[in-house]
Scaffold this active site. Structure first.
Site, PDB file in Angstrom:
ATOM      1  N   HIS A 160       2.678  -2.566   0.735  1.00  0.00           N
ATOM      2  CA  HIS A 160       1.530  -3.131   0.016  1.00  0.00           C
ATOM      3  C   HIS A 160       1.854  -3.240  -1.477  1.00  0.00           C
ATOM      4  O   HIS A 160       1.634  -4.291  -2.101  1.00  0.00           O
ATOM      5  CB  HIS A 160       0.306  -2.242   0.245  1.00  0.00           C
ATOM      6  CG  HIS A 160      -0.911  -2.641  -0.536  1.00  0.00           C
ATOM      7  ND1 HIS A 160      -1.963  -3.330   0.017  1.00  0.00           N
ATOM      8  CD2 HIS A 160      -1.245  -2.433  -1.836  1.00  0.00           C
ATOM      9  CE1 HIS A 160      -2.885  -3.539  -0.909  1.00  0.00           C
ATOM     10  NE2 HIS A 160      -2.474  -2.994  -2.038  1.00  0.00           N
ATOM     11  N   GLU A 161       2.390  -2.172  -2.047  1.00  0.00           N
ATOM     12  CA  GLU A 161       2.712  -2.172  -3.471  1.00  0.00           C
ATOM     13  C   GLU A 161       3.899  -3.086  -3.770  1.00  0.00           C
ATOM     14  O   GLU A 161       3.944  -3.752  -4.811  1.00  0.00           O
ATOM     15  CB  GLU A 161       2.999  -0.745  -3.957  1.00  0.00           C
ATOM     16  CG  GLU A 161       1.857   0.247  -3.759  1.00  0.00           C
ATOM     17  CD  GLU A 161       0.563  -0.174  -4.459  1.00  0.00           C
ATOM     18  OE1 GLU A 161       0.621  -0.969  -5.422  1.00  0.00           O
ATOM     19  OE2 GLU A 161      -0.514   0.299  -4.048  1.00  0.00           O
ATOM     20  N   HIS A 164       2.877  -6.601  -4.361  1.00  0.00           N
ATOM     21  CA  HIS A 164       2.448  -6.797  -5.750  1.00  0.00           C
ATOM     22  C   HIS A 164       3.672  -6.990  -6.647  1.00  0.00           C
ATOM     23  O   HIS A 164       3.736  -7.904  -7.470  1.00  0.00           O
ATOM     24  CB  HIS A 164       1.692  -5.564  -6.263  1.00  0.00           C
ATOM     25  CG  HIS A 164       0.322  -5.370  -5.716  1.00  0.00           C
ATOM     26  ND1 HIS A 164      -0.680  -6.302  -5.850  1.00  0.00           N
ATOM     27  CD2 HIS A 164      -0.241  -4.314  -5.071  1.00  0.00           C
ATOM     28  CE1 HIS A 164      -1.800  -5.845  -5.296  1.00  0.00           C
ATOM     29  NE2 HIS A 164      -1.549  -4.637  -4.811  1.00  0.00           N
TER      30      HIS A 164
END
Length: 297
Positions: A160-161, A164
């Site tokens: 998820h990170e 980004h």
């Protein structure tokens, strides 16, 4: 079209190199795999368990990234930079001066606002890469964090990170107490209360964390019930997206896209989240597949 990584190749692809003092650059991408640099801040108390936990987390992340990018990319290699103040293991390599601020993933002290929650410093626009992933030693070691309960699998959190960081996509969830990105919204075409989520197929309940029971609805001109949160069901979900909304759900293995064949991963353009605001209501996979790493796949 580039050749895909073959199924099963991920089982042994993550090599851990623990070094002190390696000069590093940004994320390296080669042969469909990423070489990531992780650095531990010199102020983090020495604990060799951080290294083994990072290795486990990144191995899990590699598997999940492979699935989420539709069997295309994975984590090929990881280098961990250990502070010179730590007791050196003879197996580690020593070279030059460590540069903490060039690492892709940084293990550091808690952030005053974020605490122990992982985050990416992401000052750019849609599609622009972030600067780094911030982790704390307490999160890595799961020191009274209840990591699995509060965040889910740590490897999934890292993916998820990483989305980004590398692809410049944004969160698809709401923020408690936020007028701009509330945790739920009233559907424009009805009075139905919907969670700020992607996909719209995610099911669950709205819960008042202070008073208990269901949330009281508000109107869209004021912050909706500040005590309200949406709790996705961990047993009844059929949605397979999105990694940028609820990667902790077992069924969620994909990014949302605007025109999928399967509605279980269809992007929810109506949700008032950062992804829709920053990326002109485009799905996360719509943005990711235009990245140079993925384009043509």
């Amino acid at each position: 079209m580039k050749e895909q990584v073959k199924d099963g190749q991920l089982l042994n692809i993550l090599c851990l190199f623990v070094m002190v003092g390696l000069r590093v650059e940004a994320v390296d991408f080669k042969d469909q795999g990423y070489h990531l640099f992780v650095a531990i801040n010199k102020d983090v108390p020495e604990n060799i368990g951080i290294i083994s936990e990072l290795q486990s987390m990144l191995t899990s992340a590699s598997d999940y990234l492979y699935t989420a990018t539709r069997k295309y990319t994975y984590i090929r290699r990881v280098t961990i930079l250990v502070p010179a103040t730590w007791t050196r293991d003879p197996a580690w390599e020593l070279e030059g001066e460590m540069i903490f601020t060039r690492a892709d993933i940084r293990v550091d002290e808690p952030h005053p606002a974020m605490g122990n929650s992982p985050y990416v410093f992401q000052p750019g626009q849609c599609g622009d890469p972030g600067r780094y992933i911030h982790l704390t030693s307490d999160f890595v070691l799961d020191n009274q964090i209840d990591r699995q309960i509060n965040y889910g699998d740590a490897g999934r959190v890292l993916v998820h990170e990483f989305a980004h960081l590398r692809y410049g996509v944004f969160g698809e969830y709401g923020v408690r107490d936020s007028l701009q990105h509330p945790v739920y919204y009233i559907d424009d075409n009805s009075t139905i209360l919907r969670p700020t989520a992607c996909s719209a197929e995610v099911v669950g309940v709205f819960h008042d964390v202070v008073n208990g029971g269901d949330c009281a609805t508000g109107d869209t001109s004021t912050p909706l019930n500040e005590n309200c949160i949406f709790l996705p069901s961990t047993t009844d979900n059929v949605a397979t997206a999105s990694v940028m909304y609820a990667q902790f759900l077992q069924e969620v293995t994909e990014f949302c896209e605007s025109n999928p064949q399967d509605k279980k991963r269809k992007h929810n353009a109506d949700a008032p989240n950062r992804q829709n605001k920053m990326c002109n209501k485009r799905g996360t996979w719509d943005v990711i597949r235009e990245h140079l790493d993925i384009r043509g796949h």
